[in-house]
Design an enzyme around this catalytic site. Structure first.
Site, PDB file in Angstrom:
ATOM      1  N   SER A  80       6.840  10.058  13.086  1.00 22.28           N
ATOM      2  CA  SER A  80       6.806  11.306  12.324  1.00 22.28           C
ATOM      3  C   SER A  80       6.000  12.378  13.046  1.00 22.28           C
ATOM      4  O   SER A  80       6.382  13.546  13.093  1.00 22.28           O
ATOM      5  CB  SER A  80       6.197  11.048  10.948  1.00 22.28           C
ATOM      6  OG  SER A  80       6.871  10.025  10.278  1.00 22.28           O
ATOM      7  N   ASP A 170       6.449  -1.856  12.891  1.00 23.77           N
ATOM      8  CA  ASP A 170       7.132  -1.155  13.978  1.00 23.77           C
ATOM      9  C   ASP A 170       7.839  -2.133  14.906  1.00 23.77           C
ATOM     10  O   ASP A 170       8.625  -1.723  15.774  1.00 23.77           O
ATOM     11  CB  ASP A 170       6.127  -0.330  14.792  1.00 23.77           C
ATOM     12  CG  ASP A 170       5.437   0.729  13.943  1.00 23.77           C
ATOM     13  OD1 ASP A 170       6.104   1.264  13.034  1.00 23.77           O
ATOM     14  OD2 ASP A 170       4.249   0.989  14.170  1.00 23.77           O
ATOM     15  N   ARG A 203      -2.133  -5.002   9.535  1.00 25.09           N
ATOM     16  CA  ARG A 203      -2.324  -3.550   9.571  1.00 25.09           C
ATOM     17  C   ARG A 203      -2.347  -2.900   8.180  1.00 25.09           C
ATOM     18  O   ARG A 203      -3.091  -1.955   7.945  1.00 25.09           O
ATOM     19  CB  ARG A 203      -1.216  -2.886  10.392  1.00 25.09           C
ATOM     20  CG  ARG A 203       0.194  -3.199   9.910  1.00 25.09           C
ATOM     21  CD  ARG A 203       1.257  -2.478  10.704  1.00 25.09           C
ATOM     22  NE  ARG A 203       1.329  -1.075  10.352  1.00 25.09           N
ATOM     23  CZ  ARG A 203       2.099  -0.196  10.990  1.00 25.09           C
ATOM     24  NH1 ARG A 203       2.854  -0.595  12.000  1.00 25.09           N
ATOM     25  NH2 ARG A 203       2.128   1.064  10.626  1.00 25.09           N
ATOM     26  N   ARG A 210      -3.840   5.181   4.795  1.00 20.84           N
ATOM     27  CA  ARG A 210      -3.830   6.607   5.124  1.00 20.84           C
ATOM     28  C   ARG A 210      -3.875   7.445   3.850  1.00 20.84           C
ATOM     29  O   ARG A 210      -3.491   7.007   2.778  1.00 20.84           O
ATOM     30  CB  ARG A 210      -2.599   6.979   5.951  1.00 20.84           C
ATOM     31  CG  ARG A 210      -1.259   6.794   5.261  1.00 20.84           C
ATOM     32  CD  ARG A 210      -0.138   7.214   6.189  1.00 20.84           C
ATOM     33  NE  ARG A 210       1.174   6.890   5.628  1.00 20.84           N
ATOM     34  CZ  ARG A 210       2.316   7.021   6.288  1.00 20.84           C
ATOM     35  NH1 ARG A 210       2.304   7.443   7.536  1.00 20.84           N
ATOM     36  NH2 ARG A 210       3.458   6.711   5.716  1.00 20.84           N
ATOM     37  N   ALA A 284      -2.300   9.406  14.674  1.00 23.44           N
ATOM     38  CA  ALA A 284      -3.501   9.805  13.945  1.00 23.44           C
ATOM     39  C   ALA A 284      -3.607   9.299  12.517  1.00 23.44           C
ATOM     40  O   ALA A 284      -4.676   8.861  12.093  1.00 23.44           O
ATOM     41  CB  ALA A 284      -3.582  11.339  13.929  1.00 23.44           C
ATOM     42  N   ARG A 286      -3.119   6.929  10.348  1.00 25.01           N
ATOM     43  CA  ARG A 286      -3.714   5.703   9.830  1.00 25.01           C
ATOM     44  C   ARG A 286      -5.042   5.340  10.513  1.00 25.01           C
ATOM     45  O   ARG A 286      -5.530   4.227  10.378  1.00 25.01           O
ATOM     46  CB  ARG A 286      -2.720   4.535   9.941  1.00 25.01           C
ATOM     47  CG  ARG A 286      -1.522   4.693   9.021  1.00 25.01           C
ATOM     48  CD  ARG A 286      -0.674   3.441   8.963  1.00 25.01           C
ATOM     49  NE  ARG A 286       0.503   3.616   8.131  1.00 25.01           N
ATOM     50  CZ  ARG A 286       0.541   3.448   6.799  1.00 25.01           C
ATOM     51  NH1 ARG A 286      -0.557   3.096   6.160  1.00 25.01           N
ATOM     52  NH2 ARG A 286       1.651   3.630   6.125  1.00 25.01           N
ATOM     53  N   LYS A 358       3.838  11.051   2.278  1.00 24.28           N
ATOM     54  CA  LYS A 358       4.091  11.875   3.463  1.00 24.28           C
ATOM     55  C   LYS A 358       3.448  13.259   3.354  1.00 24.28           C
ATOM     56  O   LYS A 358       3.718  14.122   4.186  1.00 24.28           O
ATOM     57  CB  LYS A 358       5.609  12.039   3.678  1.00 24.28           C
ATOM     58  CG  LYS A 358       6.331  10.770   4.128  1.00 24.28           C
ATOM     59  CD  LYS A 358       5.990  10.400   5.563  1.00 24.28           C
ATOM     60  CE  LYS A 358       6.860   9.231   6.046  1.00 24.28           C
ATOM     61  NZ  LYS A 358       6.529   8.828   7.423  1.00 24.28           N
TER      62      LYS A 358
END
Length: 385
Positions: A80, A170, A203, A210, A284, A286, A358
């Site tokens: 993103s 990911d 994770r 976030r 950035a 997280r 988001k």
């Protein structure tokens, strides 16, 4: 083009009348690829999008991955951040992984102010590296960690502890075992130099929350990485990941926190006064919360129990407005002439909104890189309290 020749003037649209409201909808993660059974967008029922594509104004495809958005190779899927940062700039800026690759390849990362800052701790203290163990290229990369370990050792670090976060988001779930074993093989060769695993966890359960959604995620990280305390103790990270994944309810993303202990059962890598810390993720969003916990003296989101006097640096600066962290190993990209700047220079008022998870993309990415774009943060509306 020199600055003196540059004009912010936008030509009038040939069809849209002045004053017309225009919606720019960013479909984060939507794309076109080969239409097969593994393509979820192709398989799904998408009547609205199908109708839009069949209409008079067909969309144009824009590449949002690889070298087109400043990433190292065509195999890099992007994220993103790299798309939002440079929206409308019409230029390619090295970002994220590419910036780190260039800094590591040239060796400039070791000459920068950030590395010099943490290097002051190398003679007496331990260097702690915290980040995502993955080759997904979205938030971090294993090969960058390997180079940073080697380079830090060669530039004076006498004792290094690695705090790994397993991925499964990911990259494929279950791949963490292979990544941990690869890193452990590397560390076995470097162990005589004082380098070894110290802690770990998934994770989404340890460290990488976030937008202040769940400070408990960072609290579990603090306990394991800083205090050396966790419900699970193992002699090696490979043993930890294999054993913890035996629980059918556990996956890489939500692996519970663990610490590595010595023969006497004592944690090998708690943080103490005089240590240095680097969070090696380059994306950035997280990393901001853990950066606050590591850097702010007046932090009040949870009881840290103790706050060691450390020197902390991020791989990059994670929040340009908060200047957080204050020290970083790689300078952020200098992106200019984005869509937001054009709109402001032409007197066009904008209203930007997003759903809760988001919202940072319109209040942080766009606003930071389009310095004059005013956005309205709707987090409190979508998530009252």
């Amino acid at each position: 083009m020199g600055n003196s020749d540059f004009s912010w003037k936008l030509a009038d649209h040939p069809k849209l009348p002045k004053g017309k409201t225009v919606a720019v909808v960013v479909l984060d993660g939507w794309g076109e690829a080969n239409p097969d059974k593994y393509n979820c967008i192709h398989v799904a029922e998408t009547p609205t999008m199908d109708s839009a594509q069949a209409g008079a104004h067909k969309w144009r495809l824009v590449r949002a991955h690889g070298t087109a958005v400043g990433l190292p190779t065509e195999d890099d899927m992007g994220n993103s951040e790299v798309g939002h940062n440079a929206l409308g700039a019409g230029s390619i800026f090295a970002q994220g992984a590419k910036l780190v690759d260039l800094a590591l390849a040239s060796g400039k990362i070791y000459d920068g102010e950030g590395f010099k800052y943490i290097k002051e701790c190398f003679d007496q203290g331990t260097l702690h590296l915290i980040g995502l163990l993955s080759d997904g290229g979205v938030r971090s990369r294993l090969d960058q960690l390997q180079l940073l370990l080697k380079g830090s050792s060669e530039h004076g670090a006498k004792r290094i502890r690695v705090h790994v976060l397993t991925d499964g988001r990911d990259v494929l779930d279950g791949s963490s075992v292979g990544f941990v074993e690869t890193l452990e093989n590397d560390l076995a060769k470097l162990r005589e130099k004082g380098i070894q695993h110290a802690s770990g966890g998934g994770r989404m359960y340890v460290t990488m929350d976030r937008y202040e959604n769940d400070w408990g995620v960072v609290k579990r990280a603090w306990d394991a990485q800083v205090l050396g305390e966790a419900p699970h103790k193992f002699r090696s990270a490979a043993e930890a990941v294999k054993k913890l994944r035996e629980d059918p309810k556990t996956n890489d993303q939500y692996l519970p926190p663990f610490v590595i202990v010595d023969q006497s059962g004592k944690a090998v890598g708690p943080m103490v006064d005089g240590d240095a810390v680097v969070t090696f993720n380059f994306q950035a969003d997280r990393m901001v919360m853990v950066a606050k916990a590591l850097e702010y003296e007046d932090f009040d989101k949870f009881d840290r129990v103790r706050f060691p006097k450390i020197r902390y640096a991020g791989m990059l600066q994670y929040d340009g407005e908060l200047k957080l962290p204050s020290q970083y190993l790689v300078s952020p990209p200098e992106i200019e002439r984005t869509s937001g700047e054009y709109l402001v220079h032409n007197g066009i008022r904008t209203f930007a909104c997003s759903e809760t998870v988001k919202f940072g993309h319109v209040t942080f990415f766009w606003k930071n890189m389009s310095k004059f774009l005013v956005t309205l943060e709707l987090h409190s509306i979508f998530n009252p309290g």
